[in-house]
Design a protein around this motif. Sequence first.
Motif, short mmCIF file in Angstrom:
data_model
loop_
_atom_site.label_atom_id
_atom_site.label_comp_id
_atom_site.label_asym_id
_atom_site.label_seq_id
_atom_site.Cartn_x
_atom_site.Cartn_y
_atom_site.Cartn_z
N UNK A 266 0.84 -1.20 0.00
CA UNK A 266 0.00 0.00 0.00
C UNK A 266 0.87 1.25 0.00
N UNK A 267 1.97 1.21 0.73
CA UNK A 267 2.87 2.36 0.80
C UNK A 267 3.55 2.62 -0.54
N UNK A 304 -2.01 4.98 1.98
CA UNK A 304 -1.64 5.80 3.14
C UNK A 304 -0.88 7.05 2.71
N UNK A 305 -0.64 7.94 3.67
CA UNK A 305 0.15 9.15 3.42
C UNK A 305 1.45 9.17 4.19
N UNK A 306 1.61 8.21 5.14
CA UNK A 306 2.83 8.17 5.96
C UNK A 306 3.27 6.72 6.13
N UNK A 313 5.13 10.14 3.11
CA UNK A 313 5.49 9.38 1.91
C UNK A 313 5.88 10.33 0.79
N UNK A 314 6.98 10.03 0.13
CA UNK A 314 7.44 10.78 -1.04
C UNK A 314 6.71 10.26 -2.28
N UNK A 315 5.81 11.06 -2.80
CA UNK A 315 4.94 10.63 -3.90
C UNK A 315 5.33 11.30 -5.21
N UNK A 335 -0.08 -7.80 -6.21
CA UNK A 335 -1.04 -6.92 -5.54
C UNK A 335 -0.84 -5.47 -5.94
N UNK A 336 0.41 -4.99 -5.95
CA UNK A 336 0.65 -3.59 -6.29
C UNK A 336 0.20 -3.30 -7.72
#
Length: 473
Positions: A266-267, A304-306, A313-315, A335-336
């Motif tokens: 997810x990250x 998520x955001x962290x 998270x660096x997006x 999955x990803x």
Amino acid sequence: MKFYKLLLFFIVFSSLLSCSSKDEAPAEIEINDFVWKGLNAYYLWQGNNSDLSDRRFTSEQQLYSYLSGFSDPNTLFESLLYQKGTIDKWSWIVDDYVALEQSFQGTTQTTGMEFGLIRYRSQADNIFGYVRYIVPGTDAADKGVTRGMIFNEVNGTQLTESNYRSLLFSDNSSFTITIADYSTGNPTPTATTITLTKNSYTENPVHISKTLDIDGQKIGYLMYNGFTSNFDAQLNQAFAQFKSEGATELIIDLRYNGGGSVRTSTRLGSMITGQFTNEVFAKQLWNEKYMSIANPESLIDRFPSVIENNETINSLNLTKVYFITTKSSASASELIINSLIPYIDVKTVGTTTHGKYVGSITLYDSPTFYSKNNINPNHNWAMQPIVLEIVNKNNQNQKDGIAPFVELEEDYGNLGILGEVDEPLLERTIQLITTGSRGSSRNSDLPYKLEAIDNSKSNSPTYNNMYVRLHRN
């Protein structure tokens, strides 16, 4: 992802057993008791096996009598799996949960030589190994082993389908390989031998991260070899690097990635995108008993955001991403890919992925099974059974694997150097990005196809695993 804190063990057995209280299992069957009750509570296919039915036994004593018929917990465990090898190909049991936990964090006994095993082109019983990559700082790195090396003998014995496991995956601390010439799929030995020694080592799955400049176009390249959660900070740092270097396209190389943590997946999804925070990444489908009492939100994985320590998270905020895949790309790797498909344009280059659409948890001999609180101190057995099927936002998964947009197999005689622009799979992916052309299918210059038999990661207890943790927030 938040999980509903349930004592499923007590719920199950309050309905299962007619007696108002129950004694601890006799010492001689306490491990078997743990195996049966853990699978009865959480196993995905619990309802498909009559011996795991809630109505199978009317008393604890009847259950104990049944369990006494198995002298080995392994035998009991195997007998309770649903269509083992056909439906359930992934559940397993260990007698040392400490080693299991270490493997989840990337720590194993290894020479550092990661390899694949291939059947000879003309001699069906013989197999050979090819070096996929070398883990830095290991004995193989020190001994000068490099990607693309071919070996066909171990300790002076030709590798065959019947002996390779005992030669390569034994408890021995070292083994000697004989380097061979590829010879178009029928390797012949040379006089060069290399002795490799195993040591305990924790592998950083972020194997390569770099930004390629292709005629002014910045393309991030990440070779990622395992969804290992204690390296999420390093993964996040790789994306910080991509951002600072101006990457506008991204290639993620999962060709040897057998999976791992759902949370890490997810990250990574948020690192690739960033514009879908708190949207549905994936949905978990457990057995009927669990689904009936679980908090519905606990069954949803969200972008998520962290990561740990509230690190942002660096997006990259991408709307398109490219993956390199092979048959060794499994579980969390699939999955990803599957979870991003509903949101952005996803292209894959290589061969069809493994086709593992289910996940597991570690079960301990404790009151709740998923926690080590009040764990039974008399043994170290644990189980890693399949407990859930996982689907994307649109309730889809790919049970037969994810077919590539561009099909291209690795050429064992010309593997190339990972991360270099002329490495065949990377080169073809760059071609797809820069021209939009798929190019020719497969390896047009190869008149034959070789059969993959196995690989070095299959000896790890976490091989092709996708796992969640019930106790985390």
